[in-house]
Enzyme design. Structure first.
Site, PDB file in Angstrom:
ATOM      1  N   GLU A  88       0.828  -1.210   0.000  1.00  0.00           N
ATOM      2  CA  GLU A  88       0.000   0.000   0.000  1.00  0.00           C
ATOM      3  C   GLU A  88       0.865   1.264   0.000  1.00  0.00           C
ATOM      4  OE1 GLU A  88      -3.018  -0.072   3.143  1.00  0.00           O
ATOM      5  OE2 GLU A  88      -2.937   2.127   3.182  1.00  0.00           O
ATOM      6  N   HIS A  93       8.483  -0.045   5.786  1.00  0.00           N
ATOM      7  CA  HIS A  93       7.973   0.014   7.153  1.00  0.00           C
ATOM      8  C   HIS A  93       7.829  -1.384   7.710  1.00  0.00           C
ATOM      9  CE1 HIS A  93       4.652   0.144   4.247  1.00  0.00           C
ATOM     10  NE2 HIS A  93       3.937  -0.559   5.108  1.00  0.00           N
TER      11      HIS A  93
HETATM   12  P1  AMP Z   1       1.386  -1.908   3.580  1.00  0.00           P
HETATM   13  O1  AMP Z   1       2.029  -0.887   2.659  1.00  0.00           O
HETATM   14  O2  AMP Z   1       0.547  -2.900   2.836  1.00  0.00           O
HETATM   15  O3  AMP Z   1       2.405  -2.576   4.472  1.00  0.00           O
HETATM   16  O4  AMP Z   1       0.381  -1.134   4.527  1.00  0.00           O
HETATM   17  C1  AMP Z   1       0.530   0.221   4.843  1.00  0.00           C
HETATM   18  C2  AMP Z   1       0.018   0.463   6.259  1.00  0.00           C
HETATM   19  O5  AMP Z   1       0.128   1.855   6.514  1.00  0.00           O
HETATM   20  C3  AMP Z   1      -1.452   0.065   6.484  1.00  0.00           C
HETATM   21  O6  AMP Z   1      -1.542  -0.809   7.605  1.00  0.00           O
HETATM   22  C4  AMP Z   1      -2.141   1.402   6.748  1.00  0.00           C
HETATM   23  O7  AMP Z   1      -3.188   1.324   7.686  1.00  0.00           O
HETATM   24  C5  AMP Z   1      -0.992   2.258   7.263  1.00  0.00           C
HETATM   25  N1  AMP Z   1      -1.178   3.703   7.022  1.00  0.00           N
HETATM   26  C6  AMP Z   1      -1.467   4.319   5.846  1.00  0.00           C
HETATM   27  N2  AMP Z   1      -1.559   5.654   6.020  1.00  0.00           N
HETATM   28  C7  AMP Z   1      -1.311   5.888   7.335  1.00  0.00           C
HETATM   29  C8  AMP Z   1      -1.257   7.057   8.153  1.00  0.00           C
HETATM   30  N3  AMP Z   1      -1.481   8.298   7.636  1.00  0.00           N
HETATM   31  N4  AMP Z   1      -0.987   6.928   9.464  1.00  0.00           N
HETATM   32  C9  AMP Z   1      -0.757   5.701   9.993  1.00  0.00           C
HETATM   33  N5  AMP Z   1      -0.788   4.557   9.295  1.00  0.00           N
HETATM   34  C10 AMP Z   1      -1.061   4.641   7.980  1.00  0.00           C
END
Ligand code: AMP
Length: 129
Positions: A88, A93
């Site tokens: 996503e 991270h």
């Molecule tokens: P992934 O890239 O699939 O590992 O997932 C990205 C993660 O980032 C997801 O669990 C989202 O809920 C989280 N996420 C996206 N935008 C934000 C934000 N503004 N603050 C905190 N978490 C976020």
């Protein structure tokens, strides 16, 4: 364009911050699999984890370990699970997820928290660092 996590690190987008040092930043995931779901991010904006410089990769693991120990001391759980996905948000991270059940590692089961609950959690976890 800067990633959403770079904007968070730079304070352009708010976050429930847990920890920060010169190279890394930890904050609560906004759509958590479980209470206390935390993300640990290198400040350098790299898409895929194995493309990080070796020093940054090891630094991220060290930083994540510290945060995970604090998390386990702050949130009732059997253990803290770790996942690296990035489908996503294209900025490396580490997901740290307090686990009581396997479903919390599926990324299908989500919990809703209020702003007050997020703030209290971030405060509780960072107090254990
Ligand atoms: P992934 O890239 O699939 O590992 O997932 C990205 C993660 O980032 C997801 O669990 C989202 O809920 C989280 N996420 C996206 N935008 C934000 C934000 N503004 N603050 C905190 N978490 C976020």
């Amino acid at each position: 364009m800067a990633s959403i996590f770079t904007k968070i690190i730079n304070g352009e987008i708010p976050s429930y911050k847990i920890a920060e040092d010169e190279n890394f930043y930890a904050f609560l995931d906004i759509n958590p699999n479980a209470k206390g779901h935390t993300l640990c991010v290198p400040k350098v904006e790299v898409n895929k984890i194995f493309d990080l410089e070796e020093r940054t990769y090891h630094g991220l693991m060290e930083f994540s370990r510290k945060v995970a120990i604090a998390l386990e001391n702050a949130v009732e759980c059997k253990r803290v699970g770790m996942a690296i996905i990035g489908l996503e948000v294209p900025h490396v991270h580490v997901h740290l997820i307090p686990l009581n059940d396997m479903k919390e590692m599926t990324f299908q089961h989500k919990v809703a928290l209020t702003d007050e609950e997020f703030k209290a959690l971030a405060h509780e976890i960072s107090s254990k660092l």
